[in-house]
Scaffold this motif. Structure first.
Motif, PDB file in Angstrom:
ATOM      1  N   LEU A 154      -5.538  10.449  -5.861  1.00  0.00           N
ATOM      2  CA  LEU A 154      -4.782  10.524  -4.610  1.00  0.00           C
ATOM      3  C   LEU A 154      -5.683  10.540  -3.386  1.00  0.00           C
ATOM      4  O   LEU A 154      -5.197  10.642  -2.260  1.00  0.00           O
ATOM      5  CB  LEU A 154      -3.849  11.739  -4.608  1.00  0.00           C
ATOM      6  N   GLY A 155      -6.992  10.403  -3.585  1.00  0.00           N
ATOM      7  CA  GLY A 155      -7.876  10.142  -2.465  1.00  0.00           C
ATOM      8  C   GLY A 155      -7.922   8.675  -2.097  1.00  0.00           C
ATOM      9  O   GLY A 155      -8.571   8.295  -1.124  1.00  0.00           O
ATOM     10  N   SER A 195     -13.363  11.227  -9.317  1.00  0.00           N
ATOM     11  CA  SER A 195     -11.936  11.007  -9.028  1.00  0.00           C
ATOM     12  C   SER A 195     -11.125  11.107 -10.312  1.00  0.00           C
ATOM     13  O   SER A 195     -10.968  10.113 -11.029  1.00  0.00           O
ATOM     14  CB  SER A 195     -11.730   9.630  -8.380  1.00  0.00           C
ATOM     15  N   PRO A 196     -10.589  12.290 -10.621  1.00  0.00           N
ATOM     16  CA  PRO A 196      -9.754  12.420 -11.806  1.00  0.00           C
ATOM     17  C   PRO A 196      -8.356  11.861 -11.571  1.00  0.00           C
ATOM     18  O   PRO A 196      -7.850  11.838 -10.440  1.00  0.00           O
ATOM     19  CB  PRO A 196      -9.684  13.939 -12.035  1.00  0.00           C
ATOM     20  N   GLY A 197      -7.734  11.461 -12.664  1.00  0.00           N
ATOM     21  CA  GLY A 197      -6.317  11.134 -12.647  1.00  0.00           C
ATOM     22  C   GLY A 197      -5.512  12.391 -12.954  1.00  0.00           C
ATOM     23  O   GLY A 197      -5.694  13.434 -12.343  1.00  0.00           O
ATOM     24  N   SER A 198      -4.640  12.313 -13.941  1.00  0.00           N
ATOM     25  CA  SER A 198      -3.748  13.418 -14.281  1.00  0.00           C
ATOM     26  C   SER A 198      -4.439  14.325 -15.303  1.00  0.00           C
ATOM     27  O   SER A 198      -4.753  13.902 -16.414  1.00  0.00           O
ATOM     28  CB  SER A 198      -2.451  12.858 -14.866  1.00  0.00           C
ATOM     29  N   LEU A 252      -6.116  -0.116 -11.293  1.00  0.00           N
ATOM     30  CA  LEU A 252      -4.901  -0.924 -11.190  1.00  0.00           C
ATOM     31  C   LEU A 252      -3.933  -0.329 -10.173  1.00  0.00           C
ATOM     32  O   LEU A 252      -3.336  -1.049  -9.357  1.00  0.00           O
ATOM     33  CB  LEU A 252      -4.236  -1.032 -12.564  1.00  0.00           C
ATOM     34  N   ILE A 253      -3.789   0.993 -10.196  1.00  0.00           N
ATOM     35  CA  ILE A 253      -2.910   1.664  -9.233  1.00  0.00           C
ATOM     36  C   ILE A 253      -3.427   1.462  -7.816  1.00  0.00           C
ATOM     37  O   ILE A 253      -2.665   1.161  -6.878  1.00  0.00           O
ATOM     38  CB  ILE A 253      -2.798   3.165  -9.569  1.00  0.00           C
ATOM     39  N   ILE A 254      -4.731   1.627  -7.634  1.00  0.00           N
ATOM     40  CA  ILE A 254      -5.334   1.465  -6.305  1.00  0.00           C
ATOM     41  C   ILE A 254      -5.175   0.030  -5.806  1.00  0.00           C
ATOM     42  O   ILE A 254      -4.852  -0.208  -4.633  1.00  0.00           O
ATOM     43  CB  ILE A 254      -6.817   1.876  -6.342  1.00  0.00           C
ATOM     44  N   ARG A 258      -3.137  -1.273  -2.424  1.00  0.00           N
ATOM     45  CA  ARG A 258      -3.797  -1.998  -1.343  1.00  0.00           C
ATOM     46  C   ARG A 258      -3.273  -3.421  -1.167  1.00  0.00           C
ATOM     47  O   ARG A 258      -3.097  -3.888  -0.039  1.00  0.00           O
ATOM     48  CB  ARG A 258      -5.308  -2.029  -1.596  1.00  0.00           C
ATOM     49  N   LEU A 259      -3.031  -4.115  -2.270  1.00  0.00           N
ATOM     50  CA  LEU A 259      -2.720  -5.541  -2.189  1.00  0.00           C
ATOM     51  C   LEU A 259      -1.223  -5.843  -2.260  1.00  0.00           C
ATOM     52  O   LEU A 259      -0.792  -6.905  -1.795  1.00  0.00           O
ATOM     53  CB  LEU A 259      -3.446  -6.292  -3.310  1.00  0.00           C
ATOM     54  N   LEU A 260      -0.446  -4.948  -2.855  1.00  0.00           N
ATOM     55  CA  LEU A 260       0.995  -5.162  -2.991  1.00  0.00           C
ATOM     56  C   LEU A 260       1.743  -3.945  -2.454  1.00  0.00           C
ATOM     57  O   LEU A 260       2.492  -3.274  -3.176  1.00  0.00           O
ATOM     58  CB  LEU A 260       1.354  -5.403  -4.467  1.00  0.00           C
ATOM     59  N   PRO A 261       1.577  -3.624  -1.193  1.00  0.00           N
ATOM     60  CA  PRO A 261       2.127  -2.379  -0.670  1.00  0.00           C
ATOM     61  C   PRO A 261       3.645  -2.280  -0.742  1.00  0.00           C
ATOM     62  O   PRO A 261       4.186  -1.197  -1.001  1.00  0.00           O
ATOM     63  CB  PRO A 261       1.637  -2.348   0.787  1.00  0.00           C
ATOM     64  N   ARG A 262       4.359  -3.380  -0.540  1.00  0.00           N
ATOM     65  CA  ARG A 262       5.827  -3.317  -0.586  1.00  0.00           C
ATOM     66  C   ARG A 262       6.311  -3.039  -2.001  1.00  0.00           C
ATOM     67  O   ARG A 262       7.220  -2.231  -2.206  1.00  0.00           O
ATOM     68  CB  ARG A 262       6.425  -4.618  -0.056  1.00  0.00           C
TER      69      ARG A 262
END
Length: 316
Positions: A154-155, A195-198, A252-254, A258-262
């Protein structure tokens, strides 16, 4: 990169002074225990003296010979200066600093009280800032040292109902990235970002919550020992950034953010409802944002996660 530490590194590790901020719960406590059999001297920092006693006992059981504890709140710059000065006075140097201190907050920007939102941000951003400002002059005098900041997925992205935590981690990441740039003149100093995930820690139950529902970490949930392994490896072989877990998940989430915000914005709300907010109703609470609750501080949360021995090693 191979996960084993070579004999030369192992010998160096035994003489290190390692300062861990936020050392009494979750990733911080897992990291303290992981360093216990490796570091010559441990200094554990937390807001809670009672929780520090338990953390010290856990580290001694894990093999640590020298464990100091300091009950300080690093959102106070004077406290950060004090804990660094006491560590140097006692041990003469500081080799590794791990900043894991964090508090969580759930709730919309409109619903969360301003003082709770601010406190969540202060812990990550100003806590990191104050500790770094206090310890970097020491590392510059030594011409050596490693500062490791535990950030988050989430950073790099935002999620509805988690604006306070995302703001805290975006701000902390900015501080850490700037420190990486500003220490380039001292090759012996490394600033690392993890940067940890869950992760299966108690922070979800300790969190401030204004959503009306209890929360849980989204799948897949990893053991905090996975992050601790990455941190101890960074102390041996520093890198600028390590993601936990490795693999395509976090990138992939990041990339989607960034690239597919909608598309990301369309999906993230329903996914939060499905994966994070439970059916259990919960009254509004500030959790442990303002004050610690020692009885709720431990390494693991109450969600299943792969045993560290069964999980693939985190590369650094």
């Amino acid at each position: 990169m191979h996960s084993l530490v070579n004999p030369k590194e192992a010998r160096a590790a035994t003489g290190r002074v390692v300062l861990i901020v936020g050392a009494t719960s979750g990733i911080g406590l897992a990291t303290a225990v992981a360093f216990a059999g490796r570091a010559g001297k441990l200094v554990l920092v937390s807001r809670s003296p009672e929780a520090l006693d338990a953390a010290e006992a856990a580290c001694r059981r894990a093999g640590a010979d020298t464990v100091d504890t300091l009950a300080e709140d690093v959102t106070d710059p004077v406290a950060a200066d004090r804990l660094v000065a006491r560590t140097v006075e006692r041990h003469g140097r500081i080799d590794v600093v791990v900043h894991t201190a964090a508090v969580m907050g759930y709730g919309s920007v409109e619903a969360m009280p301003a003082e709770v939102f601010t406190a969540v941000v202060d812990t990550a951003v100003h806590g990191t800032l104050h500790v770094a400002r206090a310890v970097l002059p020491v590392m510059r005098r030594q011409h050596a040292g490693t500062f490791i900041g535990v950030n988050s997925l989430l950073g790099s992205v935002t999620v509805p109902q988690m604006g306070a935590y995302a703001t805290s981690k975006w701000g902390q990441r900015a501080v850490l990235r700037t420190l990486q740039q500003e220490t380039r003149d001292e090759p012996g100093i490394s600033v690392c970002i993890v940067s940890p995930g869950s992760i299966n820690t108690p922070i979800y139950d300790q969190a401030a919550n204004y959503t009306g529902h209890a929360t849980r970490p989204p799948w897949p949930v990893l053991a905090p020992e996975r992050v601790a392994a990455a941190i101890t490896r960074l102390a041996d072989r520093p890198r600028r950034h390590v993601s936990v877990p490795i693999g395509p998940g976090n990138p992939l989430i990041i990339t989607g953010f960034r690239l597919l915000p909608r598309l990301y914005d369309r999906l993230v709300g329903p996914l939060l409802q499905l994966a994070v907010l439970t059916r259990e109703r919960l009254r509004p609470t500030p959790g442990t944002v303002h004050h610690p609750e020692p009885a709720r501080e431990r390494i693991h949360g109450r969600w299943p996660a792969p045993h560290p021995a069964e999980a693939p090693a985190v590369r650094s």
